[in-house]
Write an enzyme that holds these catalytic residues in place. Structure first.
Site, PDB file in Angstrom:
ATOM      1  N   HIS A 109       0.812  -1.213   0.000  1.00 11.09           N
ATOM      2  CA  HIS A 109       0.000   0.000   0.000  1.00 11.09           C
ATOM      3  C   HIS A 109       0.851   1.271   0.000  1.00 11.09           C
ATOM      4  CE1 HIS A 109      -3.033  -2.952   1.298  1.00 11.09           C
ATOM      5  NE2 HIS A 109      -3.968  -2.052   0.998  1.00 11.09           N
ATOM      6  N   GLY A 110       2.168   1.120   0.062  1.00  5.14           N
ATOM      7  CA  GLY A 110       3.059   2.267   0.096  1.00  5.14           C
ATOM      8  C   GLY A 110       2.859   3.259  -1.030  1.00  5.14           C
TER       9      GLY A 110
END
Length: 238
Positions: A165-166
């Protein structure tokens, strides 16, 4: 004198009482060859480890994360960097410690914060790591200092690596447009809407950006970071 001592002086008489060991010359040569090969392997392994430990010597890497970071996605890349000789600093939104998670749901200990992102300068680092976890980047993208730091870092052309999800923070920083990226499946629509070319690969490289999908990709992700950072100029920070 006992029988064994007497045998020393009269070996022929008592020779049958002693164990006989026949060491063929071929075996002696083979043993020598095996020992020489073992020595070469040990020496090569030692030199390789030394070379790997110096691969990123002088390089400093910023790790930007907040509460809710997926532990393994911070821990494994950081260890790979340290093993290669780099130094790392964990930047966050507050001092003290940040809480880590396992699979987003389970508590997984904490990480000590080294510095605040609002006080950090992109000039002090050679690369930026953005680990995942759902809550972590969701907090970062709401913080103007964190978003600005990511935006400025990408603009320098220095390596930025993000996993899972970075890349949400890349979207918020406005740097995803026109870039080839990957991520956790649930945010790929967000990436497309931000103008990214989304691929489903364990590692996506586009210039100074490296992205991966999830923890299973970590071995390839870590290798790509170390490889690309080792080829980059810079380092030797005071």
């Amino acid at each position: 004198m006992d029988r064994r001592a007497d045998a020393y002086w009269n070996f022929d008489e008592y020779a049958d009482d002693w164990p006989k060991v026949v060491l063929h010359l071929d075996y002696v040569v083979l043993y020598g060859q095996l020992m020489a090969r073992l020595h070469r392997q040990v020496t090569t392994s030692y030199r390789t480890e030394r070379k790997m430990a110096d691969q990123l010597k002088g390089k400093r890497v910023a790790i930007l994360a907040a509460d809710g970071v997926e532990r393994v996605e911070l821990e494994q890349p950081r260890q790979a960097l340290l093993d290669a000789g780099a130094t790392t600093e964990l930047l966050s939104l507050h001092e003290g410690e940040i809480k880590a998670r396992k699979n987003d749901l389970d508590e997984a200990g904490t990480f000590s914060v080294d510095a605040l992102v609002k006080s950090a300068s992109v000039d002090d680092y050679d690369a930026l790591l953005l680990p995942g976890g759902t809550v972590n980047p969701d907090q970062l993208r709401l913080d103007a200092d964190a978003v600005g730091f990511v935006r400025d870092f990408v603009a320098t052309g220095k390596l930025v690596a993000s996993i899972c999800h970075g890349p949400w923070t890349l979207i918020e920083a406005g740097v995803a447009n026109g870039r080839t990226l990957t991520s956790y499946p649930s945010i790929r629509t967000d990436l497309r809407n931000a103008g990214a070319n989304v691929v489903d690969e364990e590692v996506a490289r586009d210039g100074n950006l490296i992205t991966s999908r999830w923890p299973d990709d970590l071995p390839a992700f870590c290798s790509a970071i170390v490889e690309q950072l080792s080829e980059a100029k810079g380092g030797d920070h005071d």
